[in-house]
Design an enzyme around this catalytic site. Structure first.
Site: not given
Ligand code: PLP
Length: 370
Positions: A74, A143, A171, A191-193, A316
């Site tokens: 994010t 995603n 993703q 994003s690491a997680h 989300c």
């Molecule tokens: N972008 C995409 C395509 C995502 O799927 C997500 C999380 O669902 C994000 C950005 C946001 O990542 P983070 O959870 O590390 O903020």
């Protein structure tokens, strides 16, 4: 490795921590120094941060000095959308972007076709007739559906019309190879997680020569591009996950095979169900399926009772009743879109997990059809 709940099929929301991440983070957790301090403790923390930076740069074929650590996907998207927008007369994003990108864009959307792929002709039309220069955002893989986007072609169009281009690759990481130079984008978020690292660590990777304005101010960290003391344990885990990407990618054909088995069962036993993106390039781990007449919430709750974790659309948007903006952009009927779930597999998924999902989900399909 044991998980709670038992059958975890929600890897696109977050992936279980990889064993190599766990051991790297555990080994370095006592490395408490501030990476900006010049003494030995600080230098030690700096060394582990830089070691991770190298692994992340190598993972996406970028230069090490162009990796900017953030608190996750994010923030990386926000940094790109704000930090690259300076001097731009217009900001455009594909209609299927993650909300963390769309939040920085007004009404301008790049259309997608019924397969969920961006319409390059629409992009060119907007670039050639709209205000210039523009900043555009096109994600590498969606995603909710897993559908892969023609980012390199979008980047070519961006170059042709003097636009900047940001790519959300959150993703795609660990599921398909990512080559930032081949994609030709100005920035790319990670994003690491999402691929076995810890939550709260991500990066914006920028192209050489790109002028990025910092969003977080008040410190000289990250070459003045992102102020704030680095999340050292999160970054260590991020680096370990990046090093494990070769292994994750080698595992993808196995995962894709499991998904193919699952989709064969679904199509055979629930012919009324509709799977999105079956005929186009898609992440090998993701199935987005609509079961007409059964709401996403009902499906997610019934599966949860059976110990199976999946999501209604994107994580989300879970909790929201609104149909997915991604499916709506693909022209899916709003009532149908409210019956979509996302099943996403990953490195620790076994055939038994797929069977457990089918055992819990197929009766829902049969009762809806009856
Ligand atoms: N972008 C995409 C395509 C995502 O799927 C997500 C999380 O669902 C994000 C950005 C946001 O990542 P983070 O959870 O590390 O903020």
């Amino acid at each position: 490795m044991a998980h709670d709940p038992l059958c975890y099929l929600d890897y696109n929301a977050t992936a279980p921590v990889l064993p190599e991440v766990l051991s790297a983070v555990t080994a370095d957790i006592a490395c408490f120094g501030n990476p900006s301090s010049v003494h030995a403790a600080g230098r030690r923390a700096r060394a582990v941060v830089e070691d991770a930076r190298e692994a992340i740069a190598a993972m996406v074929n970028a230069s090490v000095q162009h990796v900017v650590f953030t608190s996750g996907g994010t923030e990386a998207n926000a940094l790109a959308m704000r930090g690259l927008a300076g001097g731009c007369a217009a900001v455009l994003a594909s209609a299927i972007e993650h909300p963390s990108v769309l939040a920085h864009v007004g009404e301008n959307r790049i259309a997608v076709d019924h397969n969920g792929i961006i319409d390059l002709a629409d992009l060119e039309r907007q670039l050639s007739t709209g205000p210039s220069p523009a900043l555009i955002a096109v994600m590498l893989a969606n995603n909710e559906t897993g559908i892969v986007q023609p980012v390199a072609q979008a980047a070519e169009l961006a170059r042709k019309y003097g636009a900047r281009i940001h790519c959300d690759a959150v993703q795609a990481a660990g599921k398909i190879p990512i080559d930032m130079r081949a994609l030709g984008v100005d920035s790319l978020s990670l994003s690491a997680h999402k691929f076995g690292g810890l939550k709260g660590a991500g990066a914006l990777v920028i192209r050489a020569g790109v002028d990025l304005a910092a969003d977080m101010l008040g410190g000289g960290q990250e070459r003045r591009r992102r102020a704030g003391t680095e999340n050292v344990p999160g970054i260590v885990g991020f680096g370990a996950a990046a090093r494990a990407v070769t292994k994750l990618l080698a595992n993808m054909p196995r995962i894709e095979g499991l998904r193919a088995d699952m989709e064969r069962f679904v199509s055979h036993s629930a012919p009324q169900a509709r799977i999105f993106g079956k005929d186009v390039e898609r992440l090998g781990n993701t199935m987005c399926v609509v079961l007409p007449g059964v709401s996403s919430e009902t499906q997610v709750m019934r599966l949860d009772l059976a110990g199976v974790a999946v999501s209604a659309g994107s994580a989300c948007s879970s909790g929201k009743i609104a149909p997915s903006h991604v499916l709506l952009a693909m022209g899916v009927d709003p009532a149908e879109a409210k019956s979509a779930i996302r099943v996403s597999l990953g490195w620790d998924t076994k055939p038994e997990d797929v069977m457990q999902f089918l055992k819990a989900w197929l009766p829902l399909a049969s009762s809806a059809a009856a």
